[in-house]
Scaffold this motif. Structure first.
Motif, PDB file in Angstrom:
ATOM      1  N   ARG A   1     -19.704  36.788 -28.806  1.00 55.30           N
ATOM      2  CA  ARG A   1     -20.913  36.244 -28.187  1.00 55.30           C
ATOM      3  C   ARG A   1     -20.855  36.558 -26.696  1.00 55.30           C
ATOM      4  NH1 ARG A   1     -21.831  36.171 -32.510  1.00 55.30           N
ATOM      5  NH2 ARG A   1     -22.450  34.539 -33.956  1.00 55.30           N
TER       6      ARG A   1
ATOM      7  N   ALA B   1     -15.713  29.629 -34.189  1.00 54.65           N
ATOM      8  CA  ALA B   1     -15.727  30.515 -33.016  1.00 54.65           C
ATOM      9  C   ALA B   1     -15.624  31.984 -33.429  1.00 54.65           C
ATOM     10  CB  ALA B   1     -14.560  30.163 -32.102  1.00 54.65           C
TER      11      ALA B   1
ATOM     12  N   SER C   1     -14.847  25.887 -31.061  1.00 56.02           N
ATOM     13  CA  SER C   1     -15.185  25.265 -32.353  1.00 56.02           C
ATOM     14  C   SER C   1     -14.492  25.987 -33.509  1.00 56.02           C
ATOM     15  CB  SER C   1     -16.704  25.308 -32.561  1.00 56.02           C
ATOM     16  OG  SER C   1     -17.093  26.623 -32.889  1.00 56.02           O
TER      17      SER C   1
ATOM     18  N   ASP D   1     -18.158  25.684 -25.756  1.00 60.81           N
ATOM     19  CA  ASP D   1     -18.131  24.825 -26.952  1.00 60.81           C
ATOM     20  C   ASP D   1     -18.055  25.675 -28.224  1.00 60.81           C
ATOM     21  OD1 ASP D   1     -18.237  22.637 -25.329  1.00 60.81           O
ATOM     22  OD2 ASP D   1     -20.373  22.211 -25.646  1.00 60.81           O
ATOM     23  N   THR D   2     -18.839  26.756 -28.257  1.00 60.62           N
ATOM     24  CA  THR D   2     -18.794  27.657 -29.412  1.00 60.62           C
ATOM     25  C   THR D   2     -17.393  28.232 -29.583  1.00 60.62           C
ATOM     26  OG1 THR D   2     -21.088  28.287 -29.003  1.00 60.62           O
ATOM     27  CG2 THR D   2     -19.804  29.768 -30.411  1.00 60.62           C
TER      28      THR D   2
END
Ligand code: VG1
Ligand code: CO
Length: 543
Positions: A209, A269, A266, A262-263
Motif C-alpha cells: 500500500r 497487513a 493489523s 494501522d493497516t
C-alpha cells in the motif's frame, strides 16, 4: 508590459527558511507579496533575461494562481522559456530532474512541503539553482537582501495560459512548454532500478500500500507502481492530489499517516507500506508489523544499494544531517567509504553530490535521496526498497533484524514541541547554549554528560561555514540528544528534540523505542529546563 510600483514591502523581514519562503496562504495572497518574492529571486540571480526556468508545484490551494503570476513575471522580465508541469503540477524531485535534464537556469517550486494546505493553512515558494538543488545560503541571503530593497516588479498584462494543454504556448515573447509531469521522472527511475525484478515481485503476489496522502505523488506512484510495475489497482491510496490534501497533514510519519500505520500493524497487513509528503520528497517505510525509522532506512539503503542497477558500482560516500542517527555511519565504515554529517536541510548535500563525494544522503525527517537529482526523493526511496526486497527475497522485518545484528541498533525518536512562544523557545536554547561547556561530568536524571557542543559545519567543497546548527549532548552509555529550532514552521517556534541510544551487536534490539530512550529523554528534559521554560510536559508529535 506593466511595471507595478509597490509602495510597501510585504516581504521585508521574512527571511527564507530551510527550504525557501513558507508562510500562511493568506500572507502569500496579499497584493504584491508573491510578486515581490519572485522579483527578488530574479534580481538576486542577475535578472531573468534570456533564461529558462522550470515551474511547478504540489497542487495545493493558490498553486494555480501563483503559477500564472510567475509566468507573467517571467515574461515581463525577459525570460526565454519556462517548462511547467501540466495543470501546474510537479513533485519536488521531478522538478529537480527537469531543471537538470533541460540544463535550465533553475526553477521555482510552489509548496509548503508537509505543511497542510488551504486558504487558512500554508503556502511556500522555493528557488532551486541550475544543479537542481535548493538554493544554498549564499543565494537565499541574496534573495533576502533583494526583498529589503525592492521597490517595483515587472508583470505582463496578458490572459492566462491554459495549463491543462500539453505543448508549446506563447506568453508575450516567452515560450511556455507545458509538459507531462511524470514521464521524464519515470524514465529516470527505470534507468536506476530493476523494473523486471520488481514486476516479478508483484506478479508473485507481493502486496503493497502506498499512501499518497492526497498530495503530489499520487500520479507518479500510480504511473510507476500500478502501470509500469504491475502492482494491482488499489495499491496507491489517496492518489488524487487535492488542494487541501483532504484536510490532513501530508507528512509521512506514524502520526499523520496513521491509517496506513494501522493497516500495516493489523492481521491483514500487506507485505510493504509506504507514504510520501505534500511535494513528494519525503518517504515513510513500513514493513508488516514494523515501522522503519528514516535513519535506519538510510542505513539499510546504503548497505544494499549495490543490488540496484543504478548503484552496482558502489557508493562514493553517505551523508546524513547531524540530527539523523549514526546508523548510516556504521554502514559507511564497514563499506570503507566516506561519511558526512551536515546541518539540517537538503541544500547542504548539494556540494557533496555535485563533487561526487556522496552518492546517498538522508535526513531523520523522512528524506532520502541520491545523486540522481538534487532533492530528496520519496518515490525513489520506495523503489530502492522494492528493488532490495526483490533481490534479497527477504521481508522488511528480516532485513531489519539482520541489519541490527550486523551493525547494532540506533534506537531513535524525535519529539516536537510545536507552536511554543518564540521567546520561550529562544530562552531555552540560549540558556542551554550558555551552560554547554559546564555540562560534562554533571548528571541529569541519572545520566552523566560526557560531552556537549553546538554544531557548526565547514563545507568540505566550498569551505563555507554554517553556525548555530543545533545543540548536542552526549551522555554516558551511548546516548545523544540534539536540540534545535525548526526553520519551516509558520506559527510561533517549534522545538525539536532528537533522541538516540545505541544498542551494540548482541544487545536487546527489540525494545519499544520510547522505552529504550526514556533515560535520555528524562535527562534532556531536566538539563534544558523544558518544563519550566515551555510549560510543556509532553511533546505534540513523536516520530
Ligand atoms: C524540516 C526537517 C528537515 C527538512 C526540512 C524541509 O526542517 O527537519 O530535515 O530538510 O523540514 O523538508 P525544520 O527546520 O522544520 O526542522 V520539506 O519535506 O519541507 O522540503
Ligand atoms: Co517535502
Amino acid at each position: 508590459m506593466t511595471v507595478e510600483t509597490v509602495s510597501t514591502n510585504p516581504v521585508e523581514g521574512q527571511k527564507p527558511g530551510t527550504s525557501g519562503l513558507r508562510k500562511k496562504t493568506r500572507v502569500f495572497m496579499q497584493p504584491g507579496y508573491l510578486e515581490n518574492f519572485v522579483q527578488s529571486v530574479f534580481n538576486a540571480i542577475g535578472g531573468a533575461r534570456g533564461k529558462t526556468f522550470v515551474v511547478g508545484g504540489d497542487g495545493r490551494f493558490f498553486n494555480r494562481e501563483a503559477i500564472q503570476t510567475i509566468l507573467k513575471m517571467a515574461a515581463a522580465n525577459g525570460a526565454k522559456r519556462v517548462i511547467v508541469g501540466q495543470n501546474g503540477l510537479l513533485s519536488t524531485p521531478a522538478a529537480s530532474h527537469l531543471i537538470r535534464l533541460n540544463e535550465t537556469d533553475g526553477g521555482l517550486i510552489l509548496s509548503a512541503s508537509h505543511n497542510p494546505g488551504g486558504i487558512d493553512e500554508d503556502f511556500g515558494v522555493k528557488f532551486n539553482t541550475p544543479n537542481g538543488g535548493p538554493a544554498p545560503e549564499g543565494v537565499t541571503n541574496a534573495i533576502f537582501e533583494q526583498t529589503t530593497k525592492i521597490d517595483e516588479y515587472a508583470i505582463l498584462d496578458a490572459p492566462e495560459i491554459d495549463l491543462a494543454i500539453i505543448g508549446a504556448h506563447m506568453l508575450g515573447n516567452l515560450d511556455v512548454d507545458v509538459v507531462d509531469p511524470v514521464s521524464d521522472y519515470r524514465a529516470l527511475m527505470e534507468s536506476l532500478f530493476d523494473f523486471d525484478a520488481i514486476r516479478a515481485l508483484f506478479a508473485s503476489g507481493f502486496t503493497m500500500r502506498f499512501d499518497a496522502m492526497h498530495a503530489i505523488t499520487g500520479p507518479y506512484a500510480a504511473s510507476v507502481l500500478e502501470n509500469a510495475l504491475g502492482a494491482p489497482e488499489g495499491t496507491v491510496l489517496n492518489g488524487v492530489p487535492l488542494e487541501d490534501f483532504g484536510g490532513g497533514h501530508p507528512d509521512p510519519n506514524p502520526v499523520w499517516a496513521k491509517p496506513l500505520m494501522d493497516t500495516m500493524m493489523s492481521d491483514t497487513a500487506p507485505d510493504f507500506g509506504a507514504a510520501s509528503d505534500g511535494d513528494g520528497d519525503r518517504n515513510m517505510i513500513v514493513g508488516r508489523g514494523l515501522y522503519v525509522t528514516p535513519s535506519d532506512s538510510l542505513a539499510v539503503l546504503a548497505a544494499n544499494a549495490h543490488l540496484a542497477p543504478g548503484y552496482t558500482d558502489g557508493l562514493a560516500g553517505v551523508a546524513r544531517s547531524m540530527p539523523t542517527s549514526g546508523a548510516s555511519d556504521r554502514v559507511a565504515a564497514k563499506l570503507g567509504i566516506a561519511s558526512f554529517e551536515t546541518p539540517t536541510g537538503w541544500k547542504f548535500f548539494g556540494n557533496l553530490l555535485d563533487a561526487g563525494k556522496a552518492t546517498i544522503c538522508g535526513e531523520e525527517s523522512a528524506g532520502t535521496g541520491s545523486d540522481h537529482v538534487r532533492e530528496k526523493d520519496g518515490l525513489w526511496a520506495v523503489l530502492l526498497w522494492l528493488n532490495i526486497l526483490a533481490a534479497r527475497k527477504d521481508s522488511v522485518a528480516e532485513i531489519m533484524v539482520d541489519h541490527w545484528a550486523t551493525y547494532g541498533r540506533n534506537y531513535y525518536s524525535r519529539h516536537d514541541y510545536e507552536a511554543v512562544p518564540t521567546d520561550a523557545a529562544n530562552t531555552l536554547m540560549s540558556d542551554l547554549r550558555a551552560k554547554l561547556s559546564d555540562l560534562p561530568g554533571q548528571s541529569f536524571a541519572e545520566l552523566t554528560v560526557e560531552a556537549a557542543d553546538e554544531f557548526s559545519y565547514r563545507d568540505p567543497v566550498d569551505d563555507s561555514l554554517s553556525e548555530n546548527q543545533g545543540l548536542r549532548i552526549w551522555y554516558e552509555g551511548g546516548s545523544r540528544a540534539v536540540l534545535r529550532l525548526s526553520g519551516t514552521g509558520t506559527e510561533g517556534a517549534t522545538l525539536r528534540v532528537y533522541l538516540e541510544q545505541y544498542a551494540p551487536q548482541g544487545a536487546d534490539h527489540f525494545q519499544d523505542a520510547q522505552v529504550a530512550l526514556a533515560a535520555v529523554r528524562d535527562a534532556t528534559a531536566e538539563v534544558s529546563r523544558m518544563q519550566t521554560l515551555l510549560d510543556r510536559t509532553s511533546p505534540d508529535v513523536v516520530t
